[in-house]
Design a protein around this motif. Structure first.
Motif, PDB file in Angstrom:
ATOM      1  N   VAL A  89       1.954  12.285   4.931  1.00 49.23           N
ATOM      2  CA  VAL A  89       1.402  11.339   3.964  1.00 49.23           C
ATOM      3  C   VAL A  89      -0.100  11.210   4.168  1.00 49.23           C
ATOM      4  N   SER A  90      -0.501  10.972   5.412  1.00 49.80           N
ATOM      5  CA  SER A  90      -1.922  10.885   5.739  1.00 49.80           C
ATOM      6  C   SER A  90      -2.538  12.274   5.748  1.00 49.80           C
ATOM      7  N   ARG A  91      -3.834  12.323   5.509  1.00 38.47           N
ATOM      8  CA  ARG A  91      -4.530  13.619   5.509  1.00 38.47           C
ATOM      9  C   ARG A  91      -5.415  13.789   6.735  1.00 38.47           C
ATOM     10  N   ILE A  92      -6.138  12.748   7.101  1.00 35.35           N
ATOM     11  CA  ILE A  92      -7.068  12.829   8.224  1.00 35.35           C
ATOM     12  C   ILE A  92      -6.899  11.581   9.088  1.00 35.35           C
ATOM     13  N   LYS A 104      -4.594   6.116  -7.852  1.00 34.48           N
ATOM     14  CA  LYS A 104      -3.173   5.782  -7.777  1.00 34.48           C
ATOM     15  C   LYS A 104      -2.966   4.270  -7.695  1.00 34.48           C
ATOM     16  N   PHE A 105      -3.810   3.585  -6.950  1.00 34.98           N
ATOM     17  CA  PHE A 105      -3.780   2.130  -6.940  1.00 34.98           C
ATOM     18  C   PHE A 105      -4.515   1.604  -8.167  1.00 34.98           C
ATOM     19  N   LYS A 106      -4.099   0.437  -8.622  1.00 36.94           N
ATOM     20  CA  LYS A 106      -4.789  -0.196  -9.738  1.00 36.94           C
ATOM     21  C   LYS A 106      -6.145  -0.719  -9.273  1.00 36.94           C
ATOM     22  N   PRO A 107      -7.237  -0.314  -9.929  1.00 40.70           N
ATOM     23  CA  PRO A 107      -8.550  -0.834  -9.528  1.00 40.70           C
ATOM     24  C   PRO A 107      -8.599  -2.354  -9.661  1.00 40.70           C
ATOM     25  N   VAL A 108      -9.308  -2.986  -8.750  1.00 40.53           N
ATOM     26  CA  VAL A 108      -9.410  -4.438  -8.794  1.00 40.53           C
ATOM     27  C   VAL A 108     -10.666  -4.855  -9.532  1.00 40.53           C
ATOM     28  N   LEU A 128       0.841  -1.199   0.000  1.00 45.15           N
ATOM     29  CA  LEU A 128       0.000   0.000   0.000  1.00 45.15           C
ATOM     30  C   LEU A 128       0.877   1.250   0.000  1.00 45.15           C
ATOM     31  N   TYR A 129       2.054   1.121  -0.591  1.00 47.17           N
ATOM     32  CA  TYR A 129       3.001   2.232  -0.689  1.00 47.17           C
ATOM     33  C   TYR A 129       2.396   3.364  -1.520  1.00 47.17           C
ATOM     34  N   PRO A 130       2.592   4.629  -1.158  1.00 47.60           N
ATOM     35  CA  PRO A 130       3.438   5.147  -0.064  1.00 47.60           C
ATOM     36  C   PRO A 130       2.699   5.361   1.257  1.00 47.60           C
ATOM     37  N   TYR A 131       1.452   4.874   1.324  1.00 46.36           N
ATOM     38  CA  TYR A 131       0.641   5.157   2.512  1.00 46.36           C
ATOM     39  C   TYR A 131       1.011   4.266   3.690  1.00 46.36           C
ATOM     40  N   TRP A 155     -12.285   0.836  -0.591  1.00 42.44           N
ATOM     41  CA  TRP A 155     -11.270   0.810   0.470  1.00 42.44           C
ATOM     42  C   TRP A 155      -9.949   1.375  -0.019  1.00 42.44           C
ATOM     43  N   LEU A 156      -9.511   0.963  -1.221  1.00 37.50           N
ATOM     44  CA  LEU A 156      -8.267   1.478  -1.786  1.00 37.50           C
ATOM     45  C   LEU A 156      -8.328   2.980  -1.983  1.00 37.50           C
ATOM     46  N   LEU A 157      -9.464   3.478  -2.453  1.00 40.79           N
ATOM     47  CA  LEU A 157      -9.633   4.921  -2.646  1.00 40.79           C
ATOM     48  C   LEU A 157      -9.541   5.648  -1.311  1.00 40.79           C
ATOM     49  N   THR A 158     -10.109   5.067  -0.271  1.00 45.93           N
ATOM     50  CA  THR A 158     -10.048   5.668   1.063  1.00 45.93           C
ATOM     51  C   THR A 158      -8.609   5.748   1.551  1.00 45.93           C
ATOM     52  N   ILE A 159      -7.854   4.705   1.327  1.00 47.31           N
ATOM     53  CA  ILE A 159      -6.448   4.701   1.725  1.00 47.31           C
ATOM     54  C   ILE A 159      -5.678   5.775   0.966  1.00 47.31           C
ATOM     55  N   GLU A 160      -5.873   5.871  -0.346  1.00 49.55           N
ATOM     56  CA  GLU A 160      -5.101   6.839  -1.122  1.00 49.55           C
ATOM     57  C   GLU A 160      -5.574   8.270  -0.892  1.00 49.55           C
ATOM     58  N   GLU A 161      -6.769   8.442  -0.369  1.00 52.36           N
ATOM     59  CA  GLU A 161      -7.220   9.789   0.005  1.00 52.36           C
ATOM     60  C   GLU A 161      -6.593  10.265   1.314  1.00 52.36           C
ATOM     61  N   GLY A 162      -5.846   9.369   1.972  1.00 48.99           N
ATOM     62  CA  GLY A 162      -5.174   9.754   3.210  1.00 48.99           C
ATOM     63  C   GLY A 162      -6.065   9.742   4.420  1.00 48.99           C
ATOM     64  N   ILE A 163      -7.192   9.037   4.344  1.00 48.40           N
ATOM     65  CA  ILE A 163      -8.099   8.899   5.485  1.00 48.40           C
ATOM     66  C   ILE A 163      -7.684   7.631   6.223  1.00 48.40           C
ATOM     67  N   HIS A 164      -6.955   7.800   7.321  1.00 46.74           N
ATOM     68  CA  HIS A 164      -6.283   6.668   7.955  1.00 46.74           C
ATOM     69  C   HIS A 164      -6.587   6.575   9.439  1.00 46.74           C
ATOM     70  N   THR A 165      -6.679   5.345   9.921  1.00 46.54           N
ATOM     71  CA  THR A 165      -6.743   5.120  11.365  1.00 46.54           C
ATOM     72  C   THR A 165      -5.347   5.292  11.953  1.00 46.54           C
ATOM     73  N   GLY A 166      -5.281   5.389  13.270  1.00 47.01           N
ATOM     74  CA  GLY A 166      -4.036   5.744  13.936  1.00 47.01           C
ATOM     75  C   GLY A 166      -2.881   4.810  13.697  1.00 47.01           C
ATOM     76  N   ASP A 167      -3.154   3.520  13.434  1.00 51.54           N
ATOM     77  CA  ASP A 167      -2.068   2.554  13.261  1.00 51.54           C
ATOM     78  C   ASP A 167      -1.233   2.812  12.012  1.00 51.54           C
ATOM     79  N   ILE A 168      -1.817   3.451  10.998  1.00 48.33           N
ATOM     80  CA  ILE A 168      -1.054   3.734   9.779  1.00 48.33           C
ATOM     81  C   ILE A 168      -0.915   5.229   9.513  1.00 48.33           C
ATOM     82  N   PHE A 169      -1.480   6.054  10.396  1.00 50.00           N
ATOM     83  CA  PHE A 169      -1.403   7.513  10.176  1.00 50.00           C
ATOM     84  C   PHE A 169       0.052   7.974  10.198  1.00 50.00           C
ATOM     85  N   LYS A 170       0.423   8.757   9.204  1.00 54.15           N
ATOM     86  CA  LYS A 170       1.790   9.243   9.091  1.00 54.15           C
ATOM     87  C   LYS A 170       1.762  10.684   8.613  1.00 54.15           C
TER      88      LYS A 170
END
Length: 488
Positions: A323-326, A347-351, A104-107, A305-320
């Protein structure tokens, strides 16, 4: 209108109820045609006196629904409690453990931005059968059991999975340079089955260098199939180098019932605080949806889910920061995924799971092989003297068989052993027909009768020697089916 599919759902312990509720909300919003049937598992069930952590009545629900969607549980500390996962896997025949790992780079930090590997692990056999014995004061034994039907099922599943999900390559990882019979069987079956899939690349590697390559260059692998212990180890290696152990889902596939879960634990320290990341369970749900024939809904959920990750909407375990937005909680993350349903990541390839569906393995057809007894290995608990002394003693009581060799921890110590070899009290003594020529190391073993083995064991007992185990030596279809060992 398609009827809803009933699934058994367990909310588990710790963060389990939170992430399960959030995941079920997402599935409902996505239009998943499922009807949860809730069952109780985990800590409170253990404490009621059910040693496996599951109510007896729940087994009927699992057999009826054939799908088990499970949140993490807490196993109480102390003895007497069985692993719920192992119990379910072995009781219901969940032969394949499937763990997709994706970068899930770079997130999410990883040195391998192109990592996209699926580990398919045999789930019922190998050392995990738990058959162990303490045989002498010095030595404990653990049996490694590998069967042809078990190998055929998991290997064919791996190839079918690759075909169904548009993968290009299947790699087997074994250690048959050492374990020529057990791992050798798995590798032999892999090569046989690979011929049925000419459109897929098939490769094999020794597990030690394979594990190193997975850690160093995982992007060169696609689907990896392997035995139980190796699979347990390398699935954690790949998840770790992907940087997303807590976000990975897992499927345990059986011929009748299948179980889907996150691979992380119940995290009781953050339970009830709206902090947990539901991604692992959500990714397990995606696998479940494909399994029950709803691939379009599965793709809809994973793309959101992938779109949510690339939008930078992250829970605390991956918040950085940077890089993260919210930074959001469990519920808010689920709300964001729901808001993205119907949209694709940029940014991620759609599945797309295409027409992927549950994989069915043909029934195993057992073939009876011609079998001939050609010798016996007798294991002794013996400490009084030297290999030569033991060899001479056994030579006097071998009767119409002959002592071929003695090994200690697999090292040949008689005849012509080395004085430097360290010895324990655990000895393997090989007896063969007196008609087998010395020096024969191929398949030229003469046959013996079961009565000869029985009489030998009686003479060993009468001589005051302690035999702790015997293993008959066979040829199948005229081919030696036992390791030579010890330099024989």
């Amino acid at each position: 209108m398609t009827a809803k599919k009933k699934i058994a759902v367990a909310k588990g312990d710790g963060i389990g109820p939170e992430i399960m509720d959030s995941t079920l909300r997402i599935l409902e919003a996505a239009g998943a045609k499922i009807e949860p049937v809730f069952i109780d598992i985990g800590e409170q069930v253990y404490k009621k006196g059910h040693s496996a952590g599951i109510e007896p009545s729940a087994w009927d629900i699992l057999r009826e629904t054939k799908v088990f969607f499970k949140a993490p549980i807490t196993t109480p500390q102390g003895g007497g409690y069985k692993s719920l996962n192992v119990t379910v896997r072995t009781t219901l025949g969940l032969f394949a453990n499937v763990r997709p790992c994706i970068s899930l780079y770079p997130y999410v930090d990883t040195k391998h931005p192109k990592l996209d590997v699926v580990i398919v692990r045999e789930n019922e056999e190998d050392l995990y059968t738990g058959i162990e014995h303490k045989q002498t004061s010095d030595t404990v034994q653990c049996l490694k059991l590998i069967s042809r039907p078990g190998s055929e099922k998991i290997i064919r599943y791996a190839f079918e999975y690759a075909k169904a999900y548009g993968r290009k390559k299947v790699t087997a990882m074994v250690k048959d340079n050492i374990m020529k019979q057990s791992d050798g069987l798995f590798h032999e079956v892999f090569k046989e089955i690979a011929k049925d899939y000419p459109d897929l690349e098939a490769a094999s590697e020794i597990i030690d260098i394979g594990a190193a390559h997975l850690a160093e260059r995982p992007q060169t692998y696609d689907v990896v199939v392997t035995l139980n212990l190796y699979g347990d180890i390398i699935s954690d290696i790949v998840a770790q180098v992907a940087g997303s152990v807590g976000m990975a889902g897992s499927a345990n596939i059986g011929e009748v019932v299948s179980m889907f879960e996150a691979i992380h634990g119940s995290a009781p320290d953050i339970a009830g605080k709206n902090m947990a990341n539901p991604s692992g369970l959500l990714n397990a749900a995606v696998m479940m949806l494909v399994h029950i024939g709803q691939p379009d809904i599965a793709a809809k959920v994973q793309n959101a889910w992938l779109l949510t990750i690339e939008e930078g909407i992250h829970t605390g375990d991956i918040f950085k920061a940077g890089v993260s937005r919210i930074k959001v909680g469990t519920k808010e993350f689920a709300d964001a995924v729901i808001g993205n349903l119907g949209h694709l990541p940029e940014k991620f390839k759609p599945v797309s799971f295409g027409k992927a569906k549950a994989i069915h393995i043909p029934e195993y057809k057992r073939v009876a092989l011609q079998k001939e007894l050609v010798g016996v290995d007798v294991f002794l608990d013996w400490a009084p003297g030297t290999p030569d002394e033991l060899g001479k003693k056994l030579g006097t009581i071998s009767g119409d068989l002959k002592l071929r060799m003695i090994t200690n921890r697999g090292v040949k110590v008689y005849p012509n052993g080395a004085p430097e070899t360290f010895l324990t009290d655990h000895w393997r003594c090989r007896f063969v027909s007196s008609n087998t020529a010395d020096g024969e190391i191929g398949d030229n073993y003469a046959g013996i009768q079961a009565e000869q083995v029985a009489k030998l064991l009686l003479r060993i007992a009468e001589a005051g020697l302690d035999s702790v185990q015997t293993e008959n030596l066979y040829k199948f279809q005229g081919k030696r089916a036992f390791s030579l060992g010890g330099g024989e």
